[in-house]
Motif scaffolding. Structure first.
Motif, PDB file in Angstrom:
ATOM      1  N   HIS A  68       0.850  -1.192   0.000  1.00  0.00           N
ATOM      2  CA  HIS A  68       0.000   0.000   0.000  1.00  0.00           C
ATOM      3  C   HIS A  68       0.892   1.249   0.000  1.00  0.00           C
ATOM      4  O   HIS A  68       0.765   2.143   0.839  1.00  0.00           O
ATOM      5  N   THR A 113      -7.458   3.006  -2.288  1.00  0.00           N
ATOM      6  CA  THR A 113      -6.520   1.960  -2.652  1.00  0.00           C
ATOM      7  C   THR A 113      -5.180   2.568  -3.054  1.00  0.00           C
ATOM      8  O   THR A 113      -5.071   3.773  -3.270  1.00  0.00           O
ATOM      9  N   TYR A 114      -4.166   1.733  -3.184  1.00  0.00           N
ATOM     10  CA  TYR A 114      -2.812   2.208  -3.456  1.00  0.00           C
ATOM     11  C   TYR A 114      -2.722   3.009  -4.754  1.00  0.00           C
ATOM     12  O   TYR A 114      -1.873   3.887  -4.896  1.00  0.00           O
ATOM     13  N   HIS A 147     -10.838   2.439  -0.172  1.00  0.00           N
ATOM     14  CA  HIS A 147     -10.266   1.165   0.258  1.00  0.00           C
ATOM     15  C   HIS A 147     -11.366   0.272   0.840  1.00  0.00           C
ATOM     16  O   HIS A 147     -12.178   0.726   1.656  1.00  0.00           O
ATOM     17  N   LYS A 207      -2.775  -3.310   7.813  1.00  0.00           N
ATOM     18  CA  LYS A 207      -2.711  -1.846   7.701  1.00  0.00           C
ATOM     19  C   LYS A 207      -3.529  -1.136   8.780  1.00  0.00           C
ATOM     20  O   LYS A 207      -3.384   0.065   8.972  1.00  0.00           O
TER      21      LYS A 207
END
Length: 336
Positions: free
Chosen positions: A172, A241-242, A248, A310
């Motif tokens: 991430h 999201t990344y 997310h 995370k």
């Protein structure tokens, strides 16, 4: 610069990474050093054959700018390992965001400069020239060497970008993603520069400036997009999201779990992206207005933390109704 020592577990602050993420971090560090080594060689090579081509100049500047993301990643990866302190109770994860902003702003500024510089050359109708050099009594047009240099430097970044893109998803890491995205597009820069040089050889002087404008536009596009994403992340935008494509999914998973507990009526979370890890605040409305016990709250918090590595810090806050003013998807009546 040593990021990971021996067999000690890798950490982001006080978050110990799972085995998969530890391996991904080590691999990412290795590939960023490989990238720096490749860029050092390619930058020297392109500079040696620059000539008077504006497209080659733009490609060389892009190579120089390409140092920023891997250096930023390596520095941030070192800083974020520091544990939270009294002065920095949330840890040092924002170093990733700062690195992202620095790299993105540099791309934006240089892209804008190159567009202006190339545009002035095109409008003033400056005719670039490419000479030759003597090679065992034969005069070789330098343009062939320029195009060969571009072809040599086009392939490796595609592979590096492909590898780092997968690692960015596992970690991430948006700086690593930005670097991978630039790497994957580097072949376009090389192709545009080669076409510009070929245009000079064919007598199409404008082709060189047109190629330079294409390269400059690509740099500016990367810069603006990454600046927007980096600044919004530092302003505590909803965790995404990344690749910034969508919110997310961890938020939805946490809310589903909390809503399914027998002592809750409804629940909704807001998530702050700290860089690699998330800080989560979950608001729950107790069923029947009965306050949950400390044991119930602690058990729910620990279960949520186990959902994803995370989720570093999490608090669960019992409320009479969901606060609509800052929770996504909640109406004024506190309903989702």
């Amino acid at each position: 610069m040593t990021i990971l020592k021996g067999d000690s577990p890798a950490r982001f602050g006080h978050t110990e990474l799972p085995d998969e993420q530890q391996a991904a971090l080590r691999k990412a560090v290795k590939f960023e050093w490989i990238t720096i080594g490749f860029l050092a060689a390619s930058t020297v090579l392109v500079f040696a054959v620059l000539g008077n081509s504006q497209a080659m100049k733009a490609a060389w500047v892009e190579d120089l700018l390409s140092f920023l993301p891997p250096i930023s990643f390596l520095l941030a990866a070192r800083v974020i390992r520091r544990k939270p302190s009294e002065e920095h109770p949330y840890g040092f994860h924002r170093a990733v965001g700062i690195a992202h902003v620095v790299a993105a702003v540099a791309l934006t500024v240089m892209g804008a400069y190159l567009i202006v510089d190339s545009g002035i050359g095109l409008l003033s109708a400056e005719h670039p020239t490419i000479g030759g050099f003597d090679f065992f009594g034969q005069t070789i047009w330098l343009g062939w060497v320029m195009m060969a240099a571009m072809l040599l430097t086009a392939g490796p970044p595609i592979y590096l970008g492909h590898v780092k893109m997968k690692l960015a998803e596992k970690l991430h890491d948006k700086v690593l993603y930005a670097d991978a995205d630039m790497n994957k597009a580097d072949w376009m820069t090389a192709a545009a520069a080669a076409v510009g040089v070929a245009g000079i050889g064919l007598g199409w002087w404008w082709a060189d400036y047109a190629a330079a404008l294409i390269i400059s536009g690509s740099i500016l596009h990367d810069g603006v997009r990454n600046t927007r994403a980096a600044v919004s992340a530092l302003m505590d935008k909803r965790a995404r999201t990344y690749d910034d494509e969508e919110p997310h999914p961890i938020g939805h998973r946490l809310d589903e779990y909390l809503c399914g507990l027998d002592w809750t009526e409804t629940a909704q979370s807001r998530i702050r992206d700290e860089g690699h890890v998330f800080h989560v605040e979950s608001f729950v409305v107790p069923a029947g207005g009965r306050m949950p016990t400390l044991e119930q709250l602690e058990a729910a918090r620990k279960a949520c933390i186990q959902f994803d590595w995370k989720v570093q810090d999490m608090v669960i806050i019992p409320v009479a109704e969901l606060p609509s003013e800052f929770l996504p998807g909640v109406t004024s009546g506190g309903e989702r």
